[in-house]
Design a protein around this motif. Structure first.
Motif, PDB file in Angstrom:
ATOM      1  N   GLY A  67       0.820  -1.206   0.000  1.00 28.14           N
ATOM      2  CA  GLY A  67       0.000   0.000   0.000  1.00 28.14           C
ATOM      3  C   GLY A  67       0.854   1.256   0.000  1.00 28.14           C
ATOM      4  O   GLY A  67       2.041   1.233   0.307  1.00 28.14           O
ATOM      5  N   GLY A  68       0.234   2.390  -0.357  1.00 26.94           N
ATOM      6  CA  GLY A  68       0.977   3.630  -0.456  1.00 26.94           C
ATOM      7  C   GLY A  68       1.760   3.702  -1.754  1.00 26.94           C
ATOM      8  O   GLY A  68       1.639   2.837  -2.624  1.00 26.94           O
ATOM      9  N   VAL A  69       2.581   4.720  -1.875  1.00 29.96           N
ATOM     10  CA  VAL A  69       3.383   4.893  -3.084  1.00 29.96           C
ATOM     11  C   VAL A  69       4.827   5.181  -2.709  1.00 29.96           C
ATOM     12  O   VAL A  69       5.113   5.704  -1.633  1.00 29.96           O
ATOM     13  CB  VAL A  69       2.845   6.037  -3.976  1.00 29.96           C
ATOM     14  N   ARG A  70       5.723   4.807  -3.604  1.00 30.10           N
ATOM     15  CA  ARG A  70       7.134   5.138  -3.456  1.00 30.10           C
ATOM     16  C   ARG A  70       7.482   6.149  -4.548  1.00 30.10           C
ATOM     17  O   ARG A  70       7.196   5.922  -5.718  1.00 30.10           O
ATOM     18  CB  ARG A  70       8.001   3.887  -3.594  1.00 30.10           C
ATOM     19  N   VAL A  71       8.078   7.258  -4.140  1.00 28.97           N
ATOM     20  CA  VAL A  71       8.432   8.315  -5.079  1.00 28.97           C
ATOM     21  C   VAL A  71       9.861   8.097  -5.557  1.00 28.97           C
ATOM     22  O   VAL A  71      10.800   8.060  -4.755  1.00 28.97           O
ATOM     23  CB  VAL A  71       8.284   9.709  -4.432  1.00 28.97           C
ATOM     24  N   LEU A  72      10.021   7.927  -6.852  1.00 24.00           N
ATOM     25  CA  LEU A  72      11.341   7.755  -7.452  1.00 24.00           C
ATOM     26  C   LEU A  72      11.715   8.995  -8.245  1.00 24.00           C
ATOM     27  O   LEU A  72      10.845   9.693  -8.770  1.00 24.00           O
ATOM     28  CB  LEU A  72      11.360   6.536  -8.377  1.00 24.00           C
ATOM     29  N   GLY A  73      13.003   9.240  -8.329  1.00 25.48           N
ATOM     30  CA  GLY A  73      13.496  10.328  -9.162  1.00 25.48           C
ATOM     31  C   GLY A  73      14.185   9.761 -10.385  1.00 25.48           C
ATOM     32  O   GLY A  73      15.073   8.910 -10.252  1.00 25.48           O
ATOM     33  N   VAL A  74      13.794  10.194 -11.561  1.00 30.16           N
ATOM     34  CA  VAL A  74      14.416   9.715 -12.800  1.00 30.16           C
ATOM     35  C   VAL A  74      15.289  10.829 -13.364  1.00 30.16           C
ATOM     36  O   VAL A  74      14.777  11.792 -13.955  1.00 30.16           O
ATOM     37  CB  VAL A  74      13.348   9.296 -13.832  1.00 30.16           C
ATOM     38  N   PRO A  75      16.611  10.750 -13.191  1.00 35.61           N
ATOM     39  CA  PRO A  75      17.491  11.780 -13.743  1.00 35.61           C
ATOM     40  C   PRO A  75      17.550  11.670 -15.267  1.00 35.61           C
ATOM     41  O   PRO A  75      17.240  10.626 -15.846  1.00 35.61           O
ATOM     42  CB  PRO A  75      18.855  11.476 -13.118  1.00 35.61           C
ATOM     43  N   THR A  76      17.977  12.727 -15.913  1.00 35.83           N
ATOM     44  CA  THR A  76      18.237  12.639 -17.349  1.00 35.83           C
ATOM     45  C   THR A  76      19.405  11.683 -17.574  1.00 35.83           C
ATOM     46  O   THR A  76      20.200  11.414 -16.651  1.00 35.83           O
ATOM     47  CB  THR A  76      18.594  14.013 -17.935  1.00 35.83           C
ATOM     48  N   VAL A  77      19.529  11.157 -18.769  1.00 34.39           N
ATOM     49  CA  VAL A  77      20.613  10.199 -19.029  1.00 34.39           C
ATOM     50  C   VAL A  77      21.987  10.862 -18.908  1.00 34.39           C
ATOM     51  O   VAL A  77      22.971  10.206 -18.550  1.00 34.39           O
ATOM     52  CB  VAL A  77      20.433   9.521 -20.404  1.00 34.39           C
ATOM     53  N   LEU A  78      22.072  12.166 -19.203  1.00 33.26           N
ATOM     54  CA  LEU A  78      23.349  12.854 -19.022  1.00 33.26           C
ATOM     55  C   LEU A  78      23.727  12.896 -17.546  1.00 33.26           C
ATOM     56  O   LEU A  78      24.885  12.654 -17.178  1.00 33.26           O
ATOM     57  CB  LEU A  78      23.275  14.273 -19.594  1.00 33.26           C
ATOM     58  N   GLU A  79      22.756  13.191 -16.681  1.00 32.92           N
ATOM     59  CA  GLU A  79      23.039  13.221 -15.239  1.00 32.92           C
ATOM     60  C   GLU A  79      23.396  11.822 -14.742  1.00 32.92           C
ATOM     61  O   GLU A  79      24.237  11.655 -13.868  1.00 32.92           O
ATOM     62  CB  GLU A  79      21.844  13.769 -14.457  1.00 32.92           C
ATOM     63  N   ARG A  80      22.752  10.793 -15.315  1.00 31.82           N
ATOM     64  CA  ARG A  80      23.108   9.421 -14.924  1.00 31.82           C
ATOM     65  C   ARG A  80      24.560   9.123 -15.300  1.00 31.82           C
ATOM     66  O   ARG A  80      25.280   8.451 -14.555  1.00 31.82           O
ATOM     67  CB  ARG A  80      22.176   8.426 -15.616  1.00 31.82           C
ATOM     68  N   LEU A  81      24.974   9.610 -16.477  1.00 32.75           N
ATOM     69  CA  LEU A  81      26.359   9.394 -16.909  1.00 32.75           C
ATOM     70  C   LEU A  81      27.332  10.034 -15.927  1.00 32.75           C
ATOM     71  O   LEU A  81      28.303   9.395 -15.484  1.00 32.75           O
ATOM     72  CB  LEU A  81      26.550   9.979 -18.311  1.00 32.75           C
ATOM     73  N   GLN A 102      15.732   8.436  -4.918  1.00 29.97           N
ATOM     74  CA  GLN A 102      15.899   7.050  -5.317  1.00 29.97           C
ATOM     75  C   GLN A 102      15.864   6.960  -6.840  1.00 29.97           C
ATOM     76  O   GLN A 102      15.046   7.591  -7.485  1.00 29.97           O
ATOM     77  CB  GLN A 102      14.773   6.187  -4.743  1.00 29.97           C
ATOM     78  N   GLY A 103      16.742   6.176  -7.381  1.00 29.82           N
ATOM     79  CA  GLY A 103      16.763   6.002  -8.820  1.00 29.82           C
ATOM     80  C   GLY A 103      17.995   6.577  -9.482  1.00 29.82           C
ATOM     81  O   GLY A 103      18.252   6.307 -10.652  1.00 29.82           O
ATOM     82  N   SER A 104      18.799   7.351  -8.739  1.00 27.30           N
ATOM     83  CA  SER A 104      20.009   7.919  -9.326  1.00 27.30           C
ATOM     84  C   SER A 104      21.200   7.015  -9.023  1.00 27.30           C
ATOM     85  O   SER A 104      21.230   6.336  -7.992  1.00 27.30           O
ATOM     86  CB  SER A 104      20.269   9.318  -8.761  1.00 27.30           C
ATOM     87  N   PRO A 105      22.218   6.983  -9.891  1.00 22.59           N
ATOM     88  CA  PRO A 105      23.380   6.120  -9.654  1.00 22.59           C
ATOM     89  C   PRO A 105      24.144   6.436  -8.372  1.00 22.59           C
ATOM     90  O   PRO A 105      24.792   5.567  -7.801  1.00 22.59           O
ATOM     91  CB  PRO A 105      24.262   6.377 -10.882  1.00 22.59           C
ATOM     92  N   LEU A 106      24.086   7.688  -7.914  1.00 24.14           N
ATOM     93  CA  LEU A 106      24.801   8.071  -6.699  1.00 24.14           C
ATOM     94  C   LEU A 106      24.043   7.720  -5.422  1.00 24.14           C
ATOM     95  O   LEU A 106      24.639   7.566  -4.359  1.00 24.14           O
ATOM     96  CB  LEU A 106      25.070   9.585  -6.711  1.00 24.14           C
TER      97      LEU A 106
END
Length: 433
Positions: free
Chosen positions: A70-84, A189-193
């Motif tokens: 139940g509930g939701v988990r909030v994820l952050g999706v960085p741009t692919v450049l920021e992921r790099l 959550q969701g970023s490589p760092l």
């Protein structure tokens, strides 16, 4: 360190990792497959901005996904450049911080897995630490204190340019409903760092537990502490809360933080049970079993119009993936019971597919059912579930029938998982010798 982070070799390794992980695009819509071509045309300008200190990371795209309970988990999706860029930073920093991390920290670390965490917990329970403190951090990734975190990073990282860039990633903000929002705390959550930063943030807590001689297991923000008595558990929970809330400025969820016997406690979807001779076995946790059955119900729904071949392909993908994680559970009897229920659900699908009495009679006859029984059952008014559980359909559609169609069941997948694990162990032992 700055030059090491942005060296050609490190950036190429980071690029390959981003491409391999793929994932959804960030706020700019660029996919991982487009990143390499983009870098050929624009990386020089980006590097100039990074070197001059003018670079400002783009905000992450906010995505909400439902939690299993139940509930939701909030994820952050960085741009692919920021992921790099973040991946390049993480590749340089991880080996440096790894040297100091606790041996009882397992999350997001090379050469360590959830299975290692569960087996370590199993060992503690076998040693007599049979009361478990389950510490629940309230929205951990959303509540990381930036100054506290950066102070801990700066103990090891002395390059001010790297520190400044990490700080800018923490404060880059999020893009929600097309509006940029600033953030004063948290690491998305969701970023490589993010995994590395979470381990850095909680390392002091690990050190406190080690200095006090506690047995514990931590996988990211999943924390379990093992003690010998309920009274000791109450005392240790109070001490742990003081460290987490006082020193680290995190928030412990008092309602969800519990003290349980080892047979009730869970870790990463697993539970424990006692065997003869004081040994402890690993089992699948009740909530995990509940989610499993719900997913099987969805994949075996009679209302889902899909060919049997495609259904079996999707079921096999799920069963293999699920057993690849839960195969360490030593509960073949549970898996056999699951298979009986699973097969019955498959039989009711087949019964519905046959639809007409004439079709049912012909198929039953073809599968070896006597003419009189085939006629009687083909005109039965009983519901799908009752017919699926009948001896006649069980004999007509036995295990071999489904095996010939290529369907995997949990017991067979469990034996294959353990056979494969044993081969890996023997191979590893021969390599050591």
């Amino acid at each position: 360190m700055w030059e090491e982070v942005f060296s050609r070799e490190n950036l190429l390794a980071a690029l390959k990792r981003v491409e391999r992980n793929a994932g959804a695009p960030g706020g700019d819509g660029m996919s991982a497959a487009q990143l390499r071509d983009w870098c050929r045309d624009h990386w020089d300008q980006t590097r100039d901005a990074l070197d001059s200190g003018a670079y400002r990371p783009a905000p992450v795209r906010q995505v909400s996904i439902p939690k299993p309970d139940g509930g939701v988990r909030v994820l952050g999706v960085p741009t692919v450049l920021e992921r790099l860029i973040q991946q390049a930073i993480a590749q340089v920093l991880s080996p440096i911080f790894e040297e100091g991390f606790s041996e009882f920290s397992f999350g997001f670390r090379p050469g360590r897995s959830a299975h290692d965490a569960v087996r370590t917990a199993q060992t503690f329970v076998e040693q007599g630490y049979r009361w478990v403190i389950e510490v629940d951090l309230d929205s951990f990734f959303d509540r990381v204190h930036h100054d506290k975190l950066m102070h801990r990073v700066a103990r090891v990282v002395k390059d001010k340019r790297v520190l400044r860039l990490i700080r800018r990633y923490l404060t880059a903000g999020v893009m929600a409903d097309g509006i940029r929002q600033t953030v004063a705390e948290g690491t998305p959550q969701g970023s490589p760092l993010s995994p590395l930063l979470s381990n850095i943030m909680l390392h002091d807590f690990d050190q406190v537990l080690e200095d006090r001689g506690h047995r514990f297991v931590r996988y990211a923000d999943d924390i379990r502490i093992f003690v010998r008595s309920k009274r000791a558990a109450e005392r240790v929970l109070s001490q742990a809360t003081k460290v987490l809330e006082g020193r680290l400025k995190l928030r412990v969820n008092q309602q969800k933080s519990t003290i349980n016997p080892a047979t009730v406690a869970t870790l990463l979807g697993f539970g424990f049970f006692f065997l003869a001779g004081g040994k402890v076995g690993i089992r699948v946790g009740p909530k995990s079993l509940k989610r499993l059955k719900q997913r099987i119900r969805e994949l075996t729904s009679r209302r889902w119009s899909i060919s049997m071949g495609e259904r079996i392909t999707r079921l096999n993908r799920f069963v293999r993936g699920w057993m690849g994680y839960f195969g360490v559970a030593a509960t073949p009897r549970v898996f056999r019971a699951l298979d009986e229920w699973f097969r019955r659900r498959m039989r009711q699908i087949r019964w519905k597919e046959w639809k007409r009495p004439g079709t049912r009679r012909r198929n039953l006859r073809r599968l070896g059912v006597a003419p009189s029984q085939a006629y009687q059952w083909s005109y039965s008014s009983r519901g799908y579930w009752r017919v699926a559980g009948s001896p006649i359909l069980s004999r007509a559609l036995p295990n071999e029938y489904w095996s010939e169609l290529g369907l995997w069941f949990f017991t067979a997948a469990w034996y294959r998982f353990n056979a494969s694990a044993n081969r890996r162990m023997r191979s590893s032992a021969r390599t050591v010798v």
